[in-house]
Design a protein around this motif. Sequence first.
Motif, short mmCIF file in Angstrom:
data_model
loop_
_atom_site.label_atom_id
_atom_site.label_comp_id
_atom_site.label_asym_id
_atom_site.label_seq_id
_atom_site.Cartn_x
_atom_site.Cartn_y
_atom_site.Cartn_z
N HIS A 84 42.10 47.21 45.99
CA HIS A 84 43.50 46.92 45.68
C HIS A 84 44.38 47.25 46.88
CE1 HIS A 84 42.50 46.28 41.50
NE2 HIS A 84 41.90 47.44 41.46
N GLU A 86 47.74 46.38 46.92
CA GLU A 86 49.15 46.32 46.53
C GLU A 86 49.86 47.62 46.86
OE1 GLU A 86 46.71 43.72 43.79
OE2 GLU A 86 46.61 45.76 44.52
N ALA A 134 52.23 42.39 45.80
CA ALA A 134 51.59 42.36 44.48
C ALA A 134 51.52 40.93 43.98
CB ALA A 134 52.40 43.20 43.50
N ASN A 137 48.16 38.29 38.29
CA ASN A 137 46.88 37.61 38.17
C ASN A 137 46.68 36.90 36.84
OD1 ASN A 137 46.58 39.86 36.56
ND2 ASN A 137 44.43 40.17 37.10
N TRP A 199 45.21 45.61 35.11
CA TRP A 199 46.21 44.57 34.80
C TRP A 199 47.62 45.13 34.94
CZ3 TRP A 199 50.32 43.80 31.63
CH2 TRP A 199 50.81 42.51 31.52
N GLN A 201 48.65 47.64 36.74
CA GLN A 201 48.97 47.89 38.14
C GLN A 201 49.36 46.60 38.86
OE1 GLN A 201 45.31 49.81 39.25
NE2 GLN A 201 46.11 51.85 38.92
N LYS A 202 48.68 45.51 38.54
CA LYS A 202 48.95 44.24 39.23
C LYS A 202 50.18 43.52 38.69
CE LYS A 202 44.36 43.09 40.92
NZ LYS A 202 43.33 42.05 41.06
N ASN A 203 50.61 43.89 37.49
CA ASN A 203 51.75 43.19 36.87
C ASN A 203 52.90 44.14 36.58
OD1 ASN A 203 50.66 40.29 36.15
ND2 ASN A 203 49.01 41.73 35.72
#
Length: 208
Positions: A84, A86, A134, A137, A199, A201-203
């Motif tokens: 990761h 981001e 970021a 996804n 999820w 963390q990515k959003n």
Amino acid sequence: MKQKIFIADDHPLFLKGLKGFLEENNFDVIGEAPNGNLALKFIQEIEPNLAILDLDMPGMSGLEVAKMCHEKDIQTKIILLTFHKESYIYQQAKSLNISGYVPKDYAVEELLDCIELVSKNETYLSDRILSEKAVVNTGIKPSNLTPSELKIIRYIADGLTTKEIASTLFVAERTIDKHRSNIIKKLDLDKKHNSLLIWVQKNKEIIY
């Protein structure tokens, strides 16, 4: 005097390669673990100079291990290895006094420099992380979630464990586990450990 280093990763080949790489560069690898729970147990008992942890591990993630060490005032310096990149994940790590954050796919190129800086009580952040943005996804929006479910994923984003969320909301842990299962189903995520955490963390930018 050699740095005493502990390493943890759930991929046996990577763990073996990391150990060999460190020993070739004159570091003393005093222990290793395939998951976060065993990693935390070792760090608590031995308090090595340095722990190099994978971010995504079964049991407890590298961030969760770091959080426990931070709360218990364990002096071991922690470096996280992860795919990761981001920057906001690093911000979460920074709040836990993580000493280093290195992309896993560039570990060979960057890890020695990272260890050198960390050994001098400095912090190492890969330039590759700062250059990434970021990426959401999935097209599924939090609007599909109930207010209670949305509240729970916000707590997850803030780094709270299931036990801490249950305590905050004055409910049983199994109630939070059921909510998590429902959220994972609604978001169509894999049922493997940490899928919801990844999820979130990515959003993160769309759940507040």
